[in-house]
Motif scaffolding. Structure first.
Motif, PDB file in Angstrom:
ATOM      1  N   ASN A 195      13.266 -62.253 -31.501  1.00  0.00           N
ATOM      2  CA  ASN A 195      11.876 -62.145 -31.921  1.00  0.00           C
ATOM      3  C   ASN A 195      11.113 -61.384 -30.860  1.00  0.00           C
ATOM      4  OD1 ASN A 195      11.369 -64.104 -29.851  1.00  0.00           O
ATOM      5  ND2 ASN A 195      11.872 -65.723 -31.321  1.00  0.00           N
ATOM      6  N   ASN A 238       3.616 -53.990 -53.201  1.00  0.00           N
ATOM      7  CA  ASN A 238       4.456 -53.163 -52.315  1.00  0.00           C
ATOM      8  C   ASN A 238       4.715 -51.757 -52.867  1.00  0.00           C
ATOM      9  OD1 ASN A 238       4.744 -55.319 -50.490  1.00  0.00           O
ATOM     10  ND2 ASN A 238       6.522 -56.111 -51.593  1.00  0.00           N
ATOM     11  N   ARG A 244       5.484 -54.806 -40.887  1.00  0.00           N
ATOM     12  CA  ARG A 244       5.453 -56.156 -41.470  1.00  0.00           C
ATOM     13  C   ARG A 244       6.630 -56.992 -40.996  1.00  0.00           C
ATOM     14  NH1 ARG A 244       4.196 -54.939 -47.859  1.00  0.00           N
ATOM     15  NH2 ARG A 244       1.923 -54.624 -47.708  1.00  0.00           N
ATOM     16  N   THR A 245       7.804 -56.364 -40.918  1.00  0.00           N
ATOM     17  CA  THR A 245       8.995 -57.111 -40.525  1.00  0.00           C
ATOM     18  C   THR A 245       8.892 -57.627 -39.101  1.00  0.00           C
ATOM     19  OG1 THR A 245      10.318 -55.722 -42.012  1.00  0.00           O
ATOM     20  CG2 THR A 245      11.510 -57.000 -40.377  1.00  0.00           C
ATOM     21  N   GLN A 294       4.649 -59.442 -38.715  1.00  0.00           N
ATOM     22  CA  GLN A 294       4.230 -60.470 -39.656  1.00  0.00           C
ATOM     23  C   GLN A 294       5.345 -61.464 -39.946  1.00  0.00           C
ATOM     24  OE1 GLN A 294       2.568 -58.554 -43.129  1.00  0.00           O
ATOM     25  NE2 GLN A 294       0.792 -57.761 -42.015  1.00  0.00           N
ATOM     26  N   ASN A 295       6.563 -60.961 -40.097  1.00  0.00           N
ATOM     27  CA  ASN A 295       7.707 -61.849 -40.324  1.00  0.00           C
ATOM     28  C   ASN A 295       8.421 -62.228 -39.036  1.00  0.00           C
ATOM     29  OD1 ASN A 295       7.121 -61.530 -43.061  1.00  0.00           O
ATOM     30  ND2 ASN A 295       8.608 -59.875 -43.311  1.00  0.00           N
ATOM     31  N   GLN A 347      10.666 -60.728 -37.345  1.00  0.00           N
ATOM     32  CA  GLN A 347      12.082 -60.392 -37.346  1.00  0.00           C
ATOM     33  C   GLN A 347      12.243 -59.050 -36.623  1.00  0.00           C
ATOM     34  OE1 GLN A 347      13.231 -60.415 -41.461  1.00  0.00           O
ATOM     35  NE2 GLN A 347      13.166 -62.656 -41.620  1.00  0.00           N
TER      36      GLN A 347
END
Length: 320
Positions: A72, A270, A281-282, A285-286, A288
């Protein structure tokens, strides 16, 4: 002077021999002195090279490590090899984003190039207030993208916006430009052309300025039409600048985050999510990091391939 003997002085000059004197070779710079000069230049450039390596190479290597680990933003996590790349390439969302990125890039590059070239050729003619006209045309590129995106949101975002109300008055019904997936894609692509054509206009203006107008006069005397002159004279002579502008605009479009994010946020559903928005976003926000950085590296690989192909075209133009 082909077929004739060259004068003695020119023959000596060609052989590197003094024109007047004893015929001894011209003095050359000692090799040791050249090595010292190169070493001195390297020492002067070394601080800048170290700084560039620290700024560019270290983040690149660290990102490469992140792309092969399941971590992360805080921890690198365990090593997973190419699993992140395989997972990303196997998701439908990646290919949908890749398709929209391709549409967005092709439209942005060739749309802005066509508009910019047309305006550059128009500005070559004598039009009233041509200088003021050129300054006004530069505004979409000069104005911050936040301001432009806010203006376009005001124009199209809600049913009370001017363009939806105009479309309803004409008879098209309730048109929501940013709520319909297809219309949102079209709107984003047009917006990209709008903010990018001034850059292309300046590139093409500088390329056209180097073309000798006498060539066009000679073509007109030979009976060439305007289209024939454009196809056979203008395009070949500005080909090098055209390929350079395509390379730069391709990089701008693929890496363009604010244009899409500020106008649609990647929506609706999307539909306007490009690869760079998906990577954002990945990661942020996520949380990852591995898959998000893997997406960024895949984008970089594609950009390198496209740049190499276009650069080879530039080399062909230079050879010709």
């Amino acid at each position: 002077m082909s077929g004739q003997a060259l004068p003695g002085g020119l023959q000596k000059a060609r052989r590197g021999v003094g024109v007047r004197g004893s015929g001894r070779p011209l003095p050359t710079t000692p090799r040791r002195k050249n090595h010292r000069g190169a070493l001195t230049l390297l020492l002067f450039a070394l601080p800048s090279l170290i700084l560039l390596l620290l700024i560019n190479l270290y983040p690149l290597l660290y990102a490469g490590m992140q792309s092969v680990r399941a971590g992360n933003l805080i921890n690198l996590g365990k090593f997973v090899g190419l699993t992140n790349y395989v997972d990303v390439l196997s998701t439908p969302e990646f290919w949908n984003s890749a398709l929209f990125t391709l549409i967005f890039t092709v439209t942005g590059v060739f749309g802005s190039w066509a508009v910019g070239l047309a305006l550059a050729m128009l500005l070559r003619t004598r039009i009233p207030a041509g200088g003021l006209f050129k300054v006004l045309l530069l505004l979409p590129w000069v104005v911050p993208v936040v301001v432009s995106a806010t203006s376009w949101n005001w124009l199209v975002a809600t049913p009370q916006s001017p363009l939806p109300r105009l479309a309803e008055a004409i008879g098209f019904g309730n048109v929501l430009f940013l709520a319909d997936p297809t219309l949102a894609k079209i709107t984003v692509c047009i917006f990209k052309v709008w903010i990018s054509f001034p850059f292309m206009m300046m590139m093409m203006s500088s390329a056209l300025a180097s073309v000798d107008v006498n060539v066009y006069e000679a073509a007109k005397v030979d009976g060439a039409t305007g289209w024939q002159s454009f196809r056979s004279i203008t395009m070949p002579l500005i080909a090098r600048s055209t390929y350079i502008s395509w390379i730069l605009m391709t990089i701008f479009c693929v890496n363009d985050f604010p244009t899409i994010f500020l106008l649609t946020g990647g929506g609706p559903v999307n539909a306007t999510t490009s690869l760079v928005v998906m990577a954002y976003r990945t990661v942020f926000q996520n949380f990852q990091t591995g898959p998000g950085v893997a997406i960024a590296f895949l984008m970089t690989l594609v950009l390198v391939i496209v740049s190499v192909v276009l650069y080879r075209q530039i080399r062909k133009v230079n050879i010709e």
